[in-house]
Write an enzyme that holds these catalytic residues in place. Structure first.
Site, mmCIF file in Angstrom:
data_model
loop_
_atom_site.group_PDB
_atom_site.id
_atom_site.type_symbol
_atom_site.label_atom_id
_atom_site.label_comp_id
_atom_site.label_asym_id
_atom_site.label_seq_id
_atom_site.Cartn_x
_atom_site.Cartn_y
_atom_site.Cartn_z
ATOM 1 N N THR A 143 3.402 -21.299 -1.187
ATOM 2 C CA THR A 143 4.076 -21.549 -0.047
ATOM 3 C C THR A 143 4.031 -20.275 0.800
ATOM 4 O OG1 THR A 143 6.346 -21.817 0.438
ATOM 5 C CG2 THR A 143 5.853 -20.809 -1.688
ATOM 6 N N ASP A 144 4.154 -20.729 2.086
ATOM 7 C CA ASP A 144 4.173 -19.538 3.079
ATOM 8 C C ASP A 144 5.578 -18.764 2.646
ATOM 9 O OD1 ASP A 144 6.549 -21.526 3.985
ATOM 10 O OD2 ASP A 144 5.732 -21.469 6.069
ATOM 11 N N GLU A 145 6.500 -19.160 1.706
ATOM 12 C CA GLU A 145 7.570 -18.339 1.600
ATOM 13 C C GLU A 145 7.248 -16.937 1.072
ATOM 14 O OE1 GLU A 145 11.356 -19.997 0.568
ATOM 15 O OE2 GLU A 145 11.078 -22.027 1.720
ATOM 16 N N TYR A 167 13.539 -18.188 -5.730
ATOM 17 C CA TYR A 167 12.203 -19.070 -5.427
ATOM 18 C C TYR A 167 11.008 -18.627 -5.068
ATOM 19 C CZ TYR A 167 9.093 -22.531 -3.345
ATOM 20 O OH TYR A 167 7.985 -23.231 -2.961
ATOM 21 N N LYS A 171 7.481 -17.717 -6.743
ATOM 22 C CA LYS A 171 6.123 -18.338 -6.410
ATOM 23 C C LYS A 171 5.166 -17.073 -6.100
ATOM 24 C CE LYS A 171 5.032 -22.102 -5.610
ATOM 25 N NZ LYS A 171 4.280 -23.052 -6.470
HETATM 26 O O1 DAU Z 1 8.111 -23.259 3.826
HETATM 27 C C1 DAU Z 1 7.762 -23.955 2.577
HETATM 28 C C2 DAU Z 1 8.802 -24.197 1.575
HETATM 29 O O2 DAU Z 1 9.644 -25.240 2.418
HETATM 30 C C3 DAU Z 1 8.594 -24.541 0.222
HETATM 31 O O3 DAU Z 1 8.184 -23.611 -0.362
HETATM 32 C C4 DAU Z 1 10.042 -24.887 -0.388
HETATM 33 O O4 DAU Z 1 9.598 -25.483 -1.713
HETATM 34 C C5 DAU Z 1 10.614 -26.053 0.419
HETATM 35 O O5 DAU Z 1 11.633 -26.254 -0.304
HETATM 36 C C6 DAU Z 1 10.915 -25.414 1.792
HETATM 37 O O6 DAU Z 1 11.716 -24.563 1.924
HETATM 38 P P1 DAU Z 1 13.006 -24.287 2.695
HETATM 39 O O7 DAU Z 1 14.116 -23.593 2.343
HETATM 40 O O8 DAU Z 1 12.466 -23.929 4.109
HETATM 41 O O9 DAU Z 1 13.335 -25.919 2.859
HETATM 42 P P2 DAU Z 1 14.740 -26.482 2.996
HETATM 43 O O10 DAU Z 1 14.427 -28.125 3.386
HETATM 44 O O11 DAU Z 1 15.593 -26.375 2.010
HETATM 45 O O12 DAU Z 1 15.337 -26.022 4.147
HETATM 46 C C7 DAU Z 1 14.690 -26.116 5.548
HETATM 47 C C8 DAU Z 1 15.762 -25.327 6.605
HETATM 48 O O13 DAU Z 1 16.855 -26.026 6.766
HETATM 49 C C9 DAU Z 1 16.167 -24.030 6.062
HETATM 50 O O14 DAU Z 1 16.330 -23.139 7.166
HETATM 51 C C10 DAU Z 1 17.353 -24.166 5.482
HETATM 52 C C11 DAU Z 1 18.090 -25.318 6.262
HETATM 53 N N1 DAU Z 1 18.933 -26.271 5.736
HETATM 54 C C12 DAU Z 1 18.624 -26.632 4.406
HETATM 55 C C13 DAU Z 1 19.454 -27.574 3.894
HETATM 56 C C14 DAU Z 1 19.123 -28.264 2.511
HETATM 57 C C15 DAU Z 1 20.123 -26.401 6.190
HETATM 58 O O15 DAU Z 1 20.653 -26.067 7.162
HETATM 59 N N2 DAU Z 1 21.123 -27.254 5.665
HETATM 60 C C16 DAU Z 1 20.757 -27.918 4.471
HETATM 61 O O16 DAU Z 1 21.644 -28.679 3.685
#
Ligand code: DAU
Length: 353
Positions: A143-145, A167, A171
């Site tokens: 992942t880019d993270e 997380y 990774k």
């Molecule tokens: O960048 C790659 C990564 O993308 C993967 O390695 C991870 O497995 C994947 O979960 C994803 O990580 P993020 O933390 O970026 O994804 P998430 O969908 O949880 O959140 C995307 C953005 O949206 C992040 O800035 C947090 C925000 N968010 C997320 C959720 C679930 C909100 O504002 N509200 C929320 O309820």
């Protein structure tokens, strides 16, 4: 470095192209199942074993349409269990592509331990199998993270790893094991680092499927903090094609960033989803307490993967519109997922924000 079974600079497709036997791990998950479906369609002579622990995110419905295909075999098991790994490689495999992972940042903040087991120990167990059995290629889906928060510019593969969540630290630990095994034992391993992935069949804890399914149900969407964090969006099919391209053409010991090239703030994504679902920002957005340690921005350069011949094909506006439509038309897929375990998680995650 050993490159078992490879004769040329340009990958294994020429050597094994007609009858590759692949072990896909985590193939019941979102990106893994997209990859399995891609192989069955575009590499019709390959056979695939899918080792999946069937955790909350490993959903048999993701591959129900191919379950009866004679080229596809399923093994229920954990990548951190050497016996399960041995069972799934018992007929001999040419390559392992590891999608199995705990992936959700918020869950890693609530409960970090599972991440260490799968994302580090699981990787170690797979690498041991590659080493013992002389498997010709191992691709680690990362992942880019792992690069951490990127204030400006774009991360390249040689950048230092600065993970900031349990997380991404897990990774990064997996990636470092892969690189160490490549250096120390000559294991023929490669790493892909993908950006935020979206598309059909993504577990509804992630931003896009959570927000779309809430909006379909006329529920508010919880935006963390000011919503100005930036993510780079990549369609799951493009991500799967990128991984396949690296499997076939990548150079062992190398890392390849796979980015969508679609940087958006979370508020921009939210606005698009609200419009697509016929709701309004005023009535359907709740700004909630920010994620602890929230990375503000991810951005990767995919130049190296582009030089290898991969580029994303799906325009973001089309991919996102089709994804919203998929969730609108496939309630039978996601509605059961939003009950039971998910409800407990949602309460723990959002109730006190
Ligand atoms: O960048 C790659 C990564 O993308 C993967 O390695 C991870 O497995 C994947 O979960 C994803 O990580 P993020 O933390 O970026 O994804 P998430 O969908 O949880 O959140 C995307 C953005 O949206 C992040 O800035 C947090 C925000 N968010 C997320 C959720 C679930 C909100 O504002 N509200 C929320 O309820």
């Amino acid at each position: 470095m050993r490159d078992a079974g490879l004769r040329g600079e340009d990958g294994i497709s020429r050597e094994y192209g007609e009858a590759m036997k692949i072990l896909v791990t985590g193939g019941l998950g979102f990106i893994g199942s997209t990859f399995v479906r891609l192989l069955l369609t575009e590499r019709p002579t390959w056979t695939i074993t899918n080792l999946d622990a069937m955790t909350y995110a490993g959903n048999p419905a993701n591959l129900a349409d191919v379950a009866g295909d004679s080229r596809y075999h399923f093994v229920h098991g954990d990548i951190a269990d050497a016996t399960a790994v041995r069972t799934s490689t018992s007929g001999g495999v040419d390559a392992i592509v590891n999608f199995a992972a705990e992936t959700h940042v918020d869950r890693s903040i609530l409960d970090p331990e599972a991440f260490l087991r799968t994302d580090i120990l699981g990787v170690h167990t797979l690498l041991e199998a590659v080493r013992e059995q002389g498997i010709a290629r191992y691709v680690q889906v990362s992942t880019d993270e792992v690069y951490g928060d990127v204030a400006s510019g774009e991360s390249v593969e040689t950048d230092a790893l600065r993970p900031r969540s349990p997380y991404s630290a897990s990774k990064a630990g997996g990636d470092l094991q892969v690189l160490a095994y490549a250096t120390t034992f000559g294991v023929p391993a490669l790493i892909t680092r993908g950006s935020n992935t979206y598309g059909p069949r993504q577990y509804p804890e992630k931003l896009i499927p959570l927000f779309v399914t809430n909006l379909i149900d006329d529920q508010p969407v919880p935006v963390y903090g000011d919503g100005l964090q930036i993510r780079d969006w990549l369609h799951a099919e493009d991500h799967a094609r990128g991984i396949l391209h690296v499997l076939e053409h990548g150079h062992v010991g190398e890392i390849y960033n796979i980015g969508g090239g679609n940087p958006r703030t979370n508020l921009e994504i939210t606005q698009t989803l609200i419009d697509a679902c016929g709701r309004s920002m005023e009535t359907h957005v709740t700004h909630v307490k920010d994620r602890p340690g929230h990375d503000r921005r991810y951005a990767i350069s995919s130049r190296k993967a582009a030089d290898l011949g991969w580029e994303p094909r799906i325009p973001f506006a089309d991919g996102l519109a089709a994804t919203v439509q998929w969730y609108q038309q496939n309630e039978a897929w996601w509605r059961p997922l939003k009950s039971g375990e998910f409800r407990d998680y949602y309460h723990r995650q959002y109730a006190n924000r």
